[in-house]
Design an enzyme around this catalytic site. Sequence first.
Site, PDB file in Angstrom:
ATOM      1  N   GLU A  94      -6.713   2.312  13.094  1.00 14.91           N
ATOM      2  CA  GLU A  94      -7.458   2.955  12.013  1.00 14.91           C
ATOM      3  C   GLU A  94      -8.703   2.141  11.666  1.00 14.91           C
ATOM      4  O   GLU A  94      -8.640   0.925  11.524  1.00 14.91           O
ATOM      5  CB  GLU A  94      -6.593   3.071  10.742  1.00 14.91           C
ATOM      6  CG  GLU A  94      -5.565   4.150  10.788  1.00 14.91           C
ATOM      7  CD  GLU A  94      -4.806   4.256   9.477  1.00 14.91           C
ATOM      8  OE1 GLU A  94      -4.644   5.396   9.009  1.00 14.91           O
ATOM      9  OE2 GLU A  94      -4.367   3.219   8.938  1.00 14.91           O
ATOM     10  N   GLU A 114      -3.325  -0.503  13.252  1.00 16.49           N
ATOM     11  CA  GLU A 114      -4.226  -1.173  14.194  1.00 16.49           C
ATOM     12  C   GLU A 114      -5.239  -0.234  14.837  1.00 16.49           C
ATOM     13  O   GLU A 114      -6.272  -0.683  15.329  1.00 16.49           O
ATOM     14  CB  GLU A 114      -3.439  -1.927  15.260  1.00 16.49           C
ATOM     15  CG  GLU A 114      -2.629  -1.049  16.183  1.00 16.49           C
ATOM     16  CD  GLU A 114      -1.841  -1.843  17.205  1.00 16.49           C
ATOM     17  OE1 GLU A 114      -1.770  -1.380  18.349  1.00 16.49           O
ATOM     18  OE2 GLU A 114      -1.312  -2.898  16.862  1.00 16.49           O
TER      19      GLU A 114
END
Length: 182
Positions: free
Chosen positions: A143, A141
């Site tokens: 990245e 989440e």
Amino acid sequence: MSGNKAFKSDVIESKEVFKGKIIDVYHDKITLPEGKSTYREIVKRGSASAILPIDGDGNIIFVRQYRHPVGDCVLEIPAGVLEKDEDPLICAKRELEEETSFKSNDIKLLAKTHSAIGFCDEMIYIYLAENLLRGEFNLDEDEYIETERYTLTEAVDMIFNGVITDSKTMIAVLAYKALKNL
């Protein structure tokens, strides 16, 4: 001279001075080979895996992502930290699919390296993935990644022109180049 007691230090005292999300820092008092003592700061990070994906046209698939420590987006190969007791190959396969949407059953160990041997215990296992199959993106989440493809020649040029500055990526590309020239 690995394992030679004459060149090994003993830890007299180890104190955790910072416990973080991705690193822990220790202040160790050690004895030097001649018996003197000194202090060293150690970053405990654990191990990681990285993977050099080669597409059907022979191009290398890189990821570009923001890296806060350097304040910039960096071109690198997919990589991630091993989960507890995880095999490095399993981690490499997971990161390949998560970050590039590809899988492979044709994966070989290229090299392994200590990322910053002077102060950090991190070992990075570097793999080569060929004969890629379509999988699914599954980014963490936090990245934000874009993929880019370059030929081996372009990648080597980017290393020597200062475009690729990530050490694990440099090792992977140059090891692959050496492998291809054999």
